[in-house]
Enzyme design. Sequence first.
Site, short mmCIF file in Angstrom:
data_model
loop_
_atom_site.label_atom_id
_atom_site.label_comp_id
_atom_site.label_asym_id
_atom_site.label_seq_id
_atom_site.Cartn_x
_atom_site.Cartn_y
_atom_site.Cartn_z
N ARG A 159 0.84 -1.21 0.00
CA ARG A 159 0.00 0.00 0.00
C ARG A 159 0.87 1.26 0.00
O ARG A 159 0.56 2.23 -0.69
CB ARG A 159 -0.92 0.00 1.22
CG ARG A 159 -1.75 1.26 1.34
CD ARG A 159 -2.63 1.25 2.56
NE ARG A 159 -3.39 2.49 2.67
CZ ARG A 159 -4.30 2.74 3.61
NH1 ARG A 159 -4.57 1.82 4.52
NH2 ARG A 159 -4.94 3.89 3.63
N ASN A 204 -10.78 -4.11 -1.09
CA ASN A 204 -10.67 -3.08 -2.14
C ASN A 204 -9.77 -3.52 -3.29
O ASN A 204 -8.86 -4.33 -3.07
CB ASN A 204 -10.11 -1.79 -1.53
CG ASN A 204 -11.16 -1.02 -0.77
OD1 ASN A 204 -12.29 -0.91 -1.21
ND2 ASN A 204 -10.79 -0.47 0.38
N CYS A 238 -19.15 -1.73 1.27
CA CYS A 238 -18.28 -0.61 1.63
C CYS A 238 -18.92 0.12 2.80
O CYS A 238 -20.14 0.07 2.98
CB CYS A 238 -18.12 0.32 0.43
SG CYS A 238 -17.01 1.73 0.72
N HIS A 269 -16.53 3.92 -4.19
CA HIS A 269 -15.59 5.03 -4.05
C HIS A 269 -15.75 6.08 -5.16
O HIS A 269 -14.83 6.83 -5.45
CB HIS A 269 -14.14 4.55 -3.96
CG HIS A 269 -13.85 3.82 -2.69
ND1 HIS A 269 -12.60 3.35 -2.36
CD2 HIS A 269 -14.65 3.48 -1.63
CE1 HIS A 269 -12.64 2.75 -1.17
NE2 HIS A 269 -13.89 2.83 -0.72
N TYR A 321 -14.10 10.44 -1.58
CA TYR A 321 -13.18 9.99 -2.63
C TYR A 321 -13.28 10.85 -3.88
O TYR A 321 -12.37 10.84 -4.71
CB TYR A 321 -13.46 8.52 -2.98
CG TYR A 321 -12.98 7.56 -1.93
CD1 TYR A 321 -11.67 7.09 -1.92
CD2 TYR A 321 -13.84 7.11 -0.92
CE1 TYR A 321 -11.22 6.22 -0.94
CE2 TYR A 321 -13.41 6.23 0.06
CZ TYR A 321 -12.09 5.79 0.04
OH TYR A 321 -11.66 4.93 1.02
#
Length: 421
Positions: free
Chosen positions: A90, A144, A164, A194, A244
Site C-alpha cells: 500500500r 478493495n 463498503c 468510491h 473519494y
Amino acid sequence: MKLAVVGGGSTYTPELIDGFARLRDTLPIEELVLVDPAADRLELVSGLARRIFAKQDHAGRITTTTDIDAGVADADAVLLQLRVGGQAARDQDETWPLECGCVGQETTGAGGLAKALRTVPVVLDIAERVRRTNPDAWIIDFTNPVGIVTRALLRAGHKAVGLCNVAIGFQRKFARLLDVEPGQVHLDHVGLNHLSWELGVRLGGPDGENVLPKLLAEHGDAIADDLHMPRELVDRLSVVPSYYLRYFYAHDEVVRELGTKPSRAAEVAAMEKELLAMYGDPALDEKPALLAKRGGAFYSEAAVDLAASLLGDGGSPVQVVNTYNNGTLPFLPDDAVIEVQARVGRDGATPLAVPKLDPLYAGLIANVTAYEDLALEAALRGGRDRVFKALLSHPLIGQFDSAEGLTDRLIAHNREHLAWA
C-alpha cells in the site's frame, strides 16, 4: 450459523467482532472462524476477539486457522478482507504515482489498479475454494477495490455481494445531525464504489421526505469540512459527494498535499503496530479507541446487516451494496457493478430504481466503469499493454506520457505479485 473471515488477522477484525457481539440477535453466530496466513497476528486478534465475546456474554465459538479450505468448510457466509502485499505494498501504491504527477491512493488511479492486479487472482482462488468446499456459501467482499473485485467474483459465477462503509458512515453522520435514529435515514446513494453521491437524504424510508436541502442549509460547513471540499462546491452540486471524489474534483491540490507528508500506509503501519501490542494485553476486552482512527468505521454494522439479510430475515430489507447493474443505470452495461440501494434477501441483491442522472455524474460513472472493464481484463489476463490501456483510460491519468511512466513503475513495484511479469 457459521461465518468465516478470510483476512481475520487484520487489525480491523476487533471492529467486526464488536459488531457481532452487540448485534447477536440480528446475526446469531454459533461459530466464527478467523482465517489468515499470519499465525502470530491470528493469535493476538483471536485472543482479543474471545475476550470481547466473553465480556458481552456471546455464546459463539471463535476458532482460527491458516488453512483456507478448512476455514470456509460448512460456512454459511465468507467475509473477505484481504490486503495482498500488506501495508508495504500500500505504501508503494501511495508513493510511486506521485513521481508522475498523479494521485497516489490505494483504491483509485494507478495505485488502485496495482491493488486490483495483486488482489483479483487471489480473491478468485479463494472463491473457487469456497465453491468446491461449500457452494451454497455467500461471499461478502470488503476487499478493495470493491467494485472491481466484486465484478470479478460475479463474472466467475460466485454468490457474491460487495460491501463498503462509505454509505453507512454518511447515514450515521446525517442521523446525528438530524437527531434521529440511523434506521430512520435512507440515502439516495448512487454511483460506483468510491465514486458515489448522496442525491437525497430521506426520513422514514425510500419514499420519505428529502431533507438533504435542510441538511446542507443548516450543516453545510460541517459536511464540507468532513469532505475536505469547499462549501461552495457542495452548495453548487446540491448533493453530498463521497470524500473519494476529492481525488477528482481537486486532483492537483491533493497531489501537492500528498507530496509533503508521510503516506497514509506509513501512518496505518505505525498504528497497527500499536494496536497489535494492545491486542496482546490479556486485560483488554473491548475494541480500543485507537481502532477508530484505523478506518472502516461502522463496517461491523454494515456486515452484520448484509449477512443477516442474505442468510435469513434479520437484516434491513434495503441496503447500499455493490452488485450487478442489470439496467439500473441505462448508460452502463448490465454486468457493470454499481453501488446503490438494493433490496437484499436470500436470493441476493436487486438494485432499486434510480432517477435519470445529471450528465455531471453519469459521465464520470461511465468513464470509470470503462476503466474498470480494462482493469479487470488486466487483472485476469495480465500483460503490459493491458495495464497501459487501463491507466490511459482512467480520468485521473489520461495522458500518454503519464500512462507510460506509471505502467513501468506499477510493474516494477509489483513484479513479485504478478504471475505474468
